[in-house]
Design a protein around this motif. Structure first.
Motif, PDB file in Angstrom:
ATOM      1  N   MET A  14       0.822  -1.204   0.000  1.00 55.08           N
ATOM      2  CA  MET A  14       0.000   0.000   0.000  1.00 55.08           C
ATOM      3  C   MET A  14       0.860   1.259   0.000  1.00 55.08           C
ATOM      4  SD  MET A  14      -2.966   1.243  -0.254  1.00 55.08           S
ATOM      5  CE  MET A  14      -3.965  -0.198  -0.016  1.00 55.08           C
ATOM      6  N   LEU A  15       1.952   1.256   0.756  1.00 58.67           N
ATOM      7  CA  LEU A  15       2.816   2.442   0.792  1.00 58.67           C
ATOM      8  C   LEU A  15       3.381   2.747  -0.591  1.00 58.67           C
ATOM      9  CD1 LEU A  15       4.682   1.927   4.168  1.00 58.67           C
ATOM     10  CD2 LEU A  15       2.707   3.385   3.686  1.00 58.67           C
ATOM     11  N   GLY A  16       3.761   1.705  -1.319  1.00 56.14           N
ATOM     12  CA  GLY A  16       4.270   1.886  -2.673  1.00 56.14           C
ATOM     13  C   GLY A  16       3.191   2.422  -3.601  1.00 56.14           C
ATOM     14  N   ARG A  27       2.886  15.147  -7.209  1.00 52.86           N
ATOM     15  CA  ARG A  27       3.200  15.454  -5.816  1.00 52.86           C
ATOM     16  C   ARG A  27       4.339  14.581  -5.345  1.00 52.86           C
ATOM     17  NH1 ARG A  27      -2.975  15.252  -3.835  1.00 52.86           N
ATOM     18  NH2 ARG A  27      -3.665  17.142  -4.886  1.00 52.86           N
ATOM     19  N   ALA A  28       5.033  15.059  -4.339  1.00 55.78           N
ATOM     20  CA  ALA A  28       6.110  14.265  -3.751  1.00 55.78           C
ATOM     21  C   ALA A  28       5.507  13.074  -2.998  1.00 55.78           C
ATOM     22  CB  ALA A  28       6.927  15.126  -2.785  1.00 55.78           C
ATOM     23  N   ALA A  29       6.161  11.936  -3.113  1.00 57.33           N
ATOM     24  CA  ALA A  29       5.712  10.745  -2.391  1.00 57.33           C
ATOM     25  C   ALA A  29       5.973  10.935  -0.898  1.00 57.33           C
ATOM     26  CB  ALA A  29       6.453   9.513  -2.897  1.00 57.33           C
ATOM     27  N   PRO A  30       5.042  10.527  -0.046  1.00 54.80           N
ATOM     28  CA  PRO A  30       5.270  10.645   1.386  1.00 54.80           C
ATOM     29  C   PRO A  30       6.442   9.763   1.815  1.00 54.80           C
ATOM     30  CG  PRO A  30       3.236   9.438   0.950  1.00 54.80           C
ATOM     31  CD  PRO A  30       3.764   9.911  -0.359  1.00 54.80           C
ATOM     32  N   ARG A  31       7.281  10.282   2.718  1.00 52.52           N
ATOM     33  CA  ARG A  31       8.471   9.539   3.148  1.00 52.52           C
ATOM     34  C   ARG A  31       8.373   9.027   4.575  1.00 52.52           C
ATOM     35  NH1 ARG A  31      12.378  13.882   2.855  1.00 52.52           N
ATOM     36  NH2 ARG A  31      10.487  15.084   2.988  1.00 52.52           N
ATOM     37  N   THR A  32       7.560   9.665   5.391  1.00 48.98           N
ATOM     38  CA  THR A  32       7.459   9.255   6.791  1.00 48.98           C
ATOM     39  C   THR A  32       6.042   8.757   7.075  1.00 48.98           C
ATOM     40  OG1 THR A  32       6.717  11.422   7.587  1.00 48.98           O
ATOM     41  CG2 THR A  32       9.125  11.048   7.446  1.00 48.98           C
ATOM     42  N   ARG A  33       5.882   8.094   8.192  1.00 59.55           N
ATOM     43  CA  ARG A  33       4.562   7.615   8.594  1.00 59.55           C
ATOM     44  C   ARG A  33       3.589   8.794   8.707  1.00 59.55           C
ATOM     45  NH1 ARG A  33       4.201   3.926  13.776  1.00 59.55           N
ATOM     46  NH2 ARG A  33       5.460   2.670  12.382  1.00 59.55           N
ATOM     47  N   GLY A  34       4.051   9.894   9.290  1.00 59.96           N
ATOM     48  CA  GLY A  34       3.209  11.076   9.433  1.00 59.96           C
ATOM     49  C   GLY A  34       2.779  11.649   8.095  1.00 59.96           C
ATOM     50  N   GLU A  35       3.697  11.663   7.119  1.00 64.03           N
ATOM     51  CA  GLU A  35       3.357  12.162   5.784  1.00 64.03           C
ATOM     52  C   GLU A  35       2.345  11.256   5.090  1.00 64.03           C
ATOM     53  OE1 GLU A  35       7.060  12.624   3.735  1.00 64.03           O
ATOM     54  OE2 GLU A  35       7.546  14.488   4.782  1.00 64.03           O
ATOM     55  N   VAL A  36       2.457   9.948   5.302  1.00 62.62           N
ATOM     56  CA  VAL A  36       1.486   9.009   4.723  1.00 62.62           C
ATOM     57  C   VAL A  36       0.112   9.258   5.335  1.00 62.62           C
ATOM     58  CG1 VAL A  36       0.791   6.589   4.545  1.00 62.62           C
ATOM     59  CG2 VAL A  36       3.172   7.231   4.146  1.00 62.62           C
ATOM     60  N   VAL A  37       0.071   9.389   6.654  1.00 65.54           N
ATOM     61  CA  VAL A  37      -1.210   9.636   7.333  1.00 65.54           C
ATOM     62  C   VAL A  37      -1.812  10.945   6.842  1.00 65.54           C
ATOM     63  CG1 VAL A  37      -2.292  10.106   9.566  1.00 65.54           C
ATOM     64  CG2 VAL A  37      -0.641   8.256   9.355  1.00 65.54           C
ATOM     65  N   ARG A  38      -1.002  11.987   6.749  1.00 61.43           N
ATOM     66  CA  ARG A  38      -1.500  13.289   6.283  1.00 61.43           C
ATOM     67  C   ARG A  38      -2.036  13.178   4.859  1.00 61.43           C
ATOM     68  NH1 ARG A  38      -1.280  18.804   7.847  1.00 61.43           N
ATOM     69  NH2 ARG A  38      -2.569  19.787   6.273  1.00 61.43           N
ATOM     70  N   CYS A  39      -1.348  12.473   4.008  1.00 62.57           N
ATOM     71  CA  CYS A  39      -1.771  12.287   2.619  1.00 62.57           C
ATOM     72  C   CYS A  39      -3.147  11.605   2.567  1.00 62.57           C
ATOM     73  CB  CYS A  39      -0.728  11.457   1.883  1.00 62.57           C
ATOM     74  SG  CYS A  39      -1.137  11.095   0.175  1.00 62.57           S
ATOM     75  N   VAL A  40      -3.312  10.555   3.351  1.00 63.42           N
ATOM     76  CA  VAL A  40      -4.577   9.818   3.356  1.00 63.42           C
ATOM     77  C   VAL A  40      -5.688  10.679   3.955  1.00 63.42           C
ATOM     78  CG1 VAL A  40      -5.787   7.821   4.308  1.00 63.42           C
ATOM     79  CG2 VAL A  40      -3.482   7.554   3.364  1.00 63.42           C
ATOM     80  N   VAL A  41      -5.420  11.330   5.078  1.00 59.45           N
ATOM     81  CA  VAL A  41      -6.444  12.162   5.725  1.00 59.45           C
ATOM     82  C   VAL A  41      -6.855  13.304   4.803  1.00 59.45           C
ATOM     83  CG1 VAL A  41      -6.858  13.738   7.662  1.00 59.45           C
ATOM     84  CG2 VAL A  41      -5.824  11.506   8.074  1.00 59.45           C
ATOM     85  N   ASP A  42      -5.878  13.951   4.151  1.00 66.24           N
ATOM     86  CA  ASP A  42      -6.205  15.032   3.219  1.00 66.24           C
ATOM     87  C   ASP A  42      -7.024  14.520   2.039  1.00 66.24           C
ATOM     88  OD1 ASP A  42      -4.883  16.856   4.797  1.00 66.24           O
ATOM     89  OD2 ASP A  42      -3.144  17.059   3.475  1.00 66.24           O
ATOM     90  N   SER A  43      -6.858  13.275   1.680  1.00 65.45           N
ATOM     91  CA  SER A  43      -7.587  12.693   0.558  1.00 65.45           C
ATOM     92  C   SER A  43      -8.997  12.251   0.953  1.00 65.45           C
ATOM     93  CB  SER A  43      -6.815  11.500  -0.010  1.00 65.45           C
ATOM     94  OG  SER A  43      -5.567  11.936  -0.499  1.00 65.45           O
TER      95      SER A  43
END
Length: 81
Positions: A14-16, A27-43
């Motif tokens: 899923m991260l990939g 957009r830049a790919a999320p690199r940290t757990r926090g960036e992944v969470v932010r990406c999903v929440v914003d979506s």
């Protein structure tokens, strides 16, 4: 990113797939757990908007405001490292 996209449905890397979806959107790919969470929440907001509009249209009603309510305490664990 579109959380309803078919490429995000299967189990597996899923991260990939999230990173690839971000890159496709320029957009830049999320690199940290926090960036992944932010990406999903914003979506989630556009995804909720589409779902509410579909439901409202099916019911023949107009929806001006939709409020998402949750417990902050329950969500804090998702960003913990």
């Amino acid at each position: 990113m579109d959380l309803d996209a078919r490429e995000l449905l299967p189990l597996g890397d899923m991260l990939g797939r999230i990173a690839e979806a971000c890159r496709r959107l320029g957009r830049a790919a999320p690199r940290t757990r926090g960036e992944v969470v932010r990406c999903v929440v914003d979506s989630l907001a556009p995804s909720y908007r589409r779902a509410v509009r579909r439901a409202a249209g099916s019911a023949g009603r107009a929806v001006d405001v939709a409020r998402v309510v949750g417990r902050r305490e329950a969500a804090t664990g998702c960003c913990a490292s």
